[in-house]
Write a protein that holds these residues in place. Structure first.
Motif, PDB file in Angstrom:
ATOM      1  N   UNK A 134       2.053  10.830  -2.657  1.00 14.40           N
ATOM      2  CA  UNK A 134       1.334  10.205  -1.556  1.00 14.40           C
ATOM      3  C   UNK A 134       2.214  10.067  -0.316  1.00 14.40           C
ATOM      4  N   UNK A 135       1.596  10.137   0.852  1.00 12.05           N
ATOM      5  CA  UNK A 135       2.298   9.865   2.110  1.00 12.05           C
ATOM      6  C   UNK A 135       2.211   8.364   2.360  1.00 12.05           C
ATOM      7  N   UNK A 136       3.366   7.728   2.552  1.00  8.99           N
ATOM      8  CA  UNK A 136       3.446   6.268   2.573  1.00  8.99           C
ATOM      9  C   UNK A 136       4.216   5.774   3.793  1.00  8.99           C
ATOM     10  N   UNK A 137       4.409   4.460   3.857  1.00  5.52           N
ATOM     11  CA  UNK A 137       5.195   3.838   4.920  1.00  5.52           C
ATOM     12  C   UNK A 137       6.456   3.250   4.310  1.00  5.52           C
ATOM     13  N   UNK A 246       8.638   0.080   0.453  1.00  5.57           N
ATOM     14  CA  UNK A 246       7.674   1.170   0.409  1.00  5.57           C
ATOM     15  C   UNK A 246       6.282   0.619   0.173  1.00  5.57           C
ATOM     16  N   UNK A 247       5.292   1.195   0.850  1.00  5.47           N
ATOM     17  CA  UNK A 247       3.934   0.702   0.661  1.00  5.47           C
ATOM     18  C   UNK A 247       2.893   1.621   1.263  1.00  5.47           C
ATOM     19  N   UNK A 248       1.650   1.293   0.992  1.00  3.50           N
ATOM     20  CA  UNK A 248       0.496   2.001   1.555  1.00  3.50           C
ATOM     21  C   UNK A 248      -0.575   0.964   1.838  1.00  3.50           C
ATOM     22  N   UNK A 249      -1.414   1.188   2.840  1.00  2.00           N
ATOM     23  CA  UNK A 249      -2.508   0.247   3.120  1.00  2.00           C
ATOM     24  C   UNK A 249      -3.430   0.081   1.923  1.00  2.00           C
TER      25      UNK A 249
END
Length: 545
Positions: A134-137, A246-249
């Protein structure tokens, strides 16, 4: 006379016949063995492969080592030549009519479909996904709105690559597009966020930064960066204790899938290459390949989380269902990333001196404060000019005054650069307030001025900000004005007009019609807070309706 055959003659003929038959049997055996050996050789069975078919494979650099593992473990008599090629380089190669590789492994199905659509060359997908991530922040842990990807894109100092060249960088934009498709965000909010990014660093890079450079920037200066989970996990492994968050909405994330596709355009070799690709697909079940992906931080094709609690854990996959929406969104980014050439027309009629009900600050000062702040968001290669229209702004000879010429912000001036002069020009607007509004003549003359210096490498536009209708004596009716404007529009040299109506005093119907006629967008702001939001939206949508 009848011929006679002696006994010794018949015996010699029978011996010769036996020799011939034996020779024929031996020849048949040799041919059969040869065919079997040839078949085994071409099939790559029994270790025999003396006539291997050469097959070229291009793979995204991040996955190329694992594609090489597949090639080493694949059966069949094929000699795979695997090379690292970015999706951007592949698009350039195919667009310039260079021979594409036989097989391609891009980072995403979106990139595969995009290149195929742009060059009108069909590609055959053999496997939808070799691996996934996944593309993450990745952030320093500071305050960050993670409610949606649209909110993430509006994050100040967000570090990311160029969405035109990177499947990783276009993923958050596609994620936000998916949110608008499912009504979890709005197109207006997305357009505003994209505009700020496109006109900032993300749209002004000669080369996309590497993931390591982006993550080092976050470690050193704070903020947030767009990377893949796989990149972040490897970086954290190499630099333990870096404490990246690291996280994702909550809405989910876009996954890179690394599809396997046949891209050869040689009809004579297509079946052979398809068989070679099928052997690569069959090799994905090998333990070496699966273990290698896990060790390198990739998820399997089914997107199941990484072991040991690494990465971001369970996350929903965001997908844009409408392929036309995908194409339109990425095209809009390309448009927004182009330098802007905009002439801003500000209404300085008497009503702009009235106070805003929510703050008590005059309309013109509220606008000046908003525009001055917004000026800092424009890159140096943008060109901006400023006209004031209304009352005596033009000294009686003209309904408008050129307060600042239309020039690049980094153009040198006597006092520094044009950006500085423009900031001073904005500050002078409150002193020009008074009188009525001649909207019609001002817009027509501004359109002619921008058209006369049209630059095909920039977005040529006019931004009109007004709180009233055309209320001065004019020889033009509304119908005449719109007719003349339509006659000036040239689709080959588009100049869009974006209009912003302040409060309910404006003439929204006329402003909206001006925008529609020129392919621009129209906005209305009724409070001080809305002026800030609408001004940003107007700049963001200056290239599209």
């Amino acid at each position: 006379m009848a011929a006679r055959h002696s006994a010794s003659s018949r015996s010699g003929n029978q011996s010769a016949r036996r020799v011939v038959l034996a020779g024929l049997a031996l020849l048949a055996s040799v041919l059969v063995v040869g065919l079997v050996v040839s078949g085994l050789s071409r099939a790559g069975l029994g270790g025999l492969c003396v006539d291997a078919a050469e097959v070229s494979v291009a793979a995204e650099p991040g996955i190329v080592a694992h594609v090489e593992t597949l090639a080493d473990g694949a059966e069949g008599c094929y000699s795979y030549e695997v090379s690292a090629v970015t999706s951007a380089d592949m698009a350039t190669r195919v667009a310039s009519r260079q021979e594409p590789p036989d097989i391609w492994v891009p980072d995403s199905t979106v990139r595969l479909a995009q290149v195929s659509q742009e060059v009108q060359i069909p590609f055959e997908t053999v496997l939808n996904s070799l691996a996934s991530t996944p593309v993450i922040i990745a952030s320093d842990g500071g305050a960050l709105d993670m409610s949606t990807w649209t909110a993430v894109l509006a994050t100040p100092r967000l570090a990311m690559g160029d969405p035109v060249r990177s499947g990783i960088a276009d993923a958050p934009i596609l994620a936000a597009t998916s949110e608008t498709e499912t009504m979890r965000s709005t197109s207006e909010a997305l357009g505003t966020a994209m505009a700020a990014l496109a006109q900032g660093q993300a749209g002004r890079q000669d080369a996309s930064p590497t993931a390591r450079e982006l993550l080092d920037r976050v470690r050193g200066a704070g903020g947030a960066a767009i990377v893949t989970e796989q990149q972040a996990v490897l970086a954290d492994r190499d630099s333990p204790g870096s404490e990246l968050v690291l996280g994702a909405p909550r809405t989910g994330a876009v996954f890179l899938a690394y599809p396997l596709a046949v891209t050869t355009q040689d009809p004579a070799r297509r079946e052979e290459v398809a068989d070679a690709a099928a052997e690569l697909r069959a090799a994905t079940g090998s333990s070496d390949f699966v273990a290698g992906l896990a060790e390198d931080g990739f998820r399997p094709a089914d997107r199941s989380p990484l072991a040991g609690g690494a990465g971001v854990g369970e996350v929903d996959a965001l997908v844009v269902r409408d392929p036309n929406r995908v194409h339109a969104t990425l095209q809009k980014w390309r448009l927004l990333a182009m330098p802007g050439r905009s002439l801003v027309l500000v209404d300085t009629s008497g009503s702009m001196g009235f106070a805003m009900e929510d703050t008590g600050v005059t309309r013109i000062r509220t606008l000046v404060e908003t525009a001055t702040t917004g000026l800092g968001q424009f890159p140096d290669d943008a060109a901006l000019g400023l006209w004031a229209f209304g009352g005596d702004a033009g000294g009686g000879e003209s309904p408008y005054l050129e307060v600042a010429p239309l020039e690049r912000l980094d153009a040198p001036t006597a006092d520094g650069v044009h950006r500085d002069s423009l900031a001073g020009a904005l500050g002078s607007l409150p002193g020009l307030v008074g009188g009525g509004t001649d909207l019609y003549r001002t817009v027509l003359d501004a359109y002619a001025a921008v058209r006369s210096g049209y630059d095909p490498d920039m977005i040529n536009s006019i931004i009109v900000i007004s709180d009233g209708a055309n209320d001065t004596v004019s020889d033009l009716t509304r119908e005449d004005f719109l007719l003349r404007l339509r006659e000036m529009v040239d689709p080959s040299e588009p100049v869009v007009v974006v209009t912003v109506g302040l409060l309910d005093d404006a003439d929204p119907e006329t402003l909206a019609e001006v925008s529609r006629t020129t392919g621009g967008s129209s906005h209305v702001a009724r409070t001080s807070e809305e002026i800030v939001r609408v001004f940003a939206a107007a700049v963001g949508q200056r290239g599209s309706a």
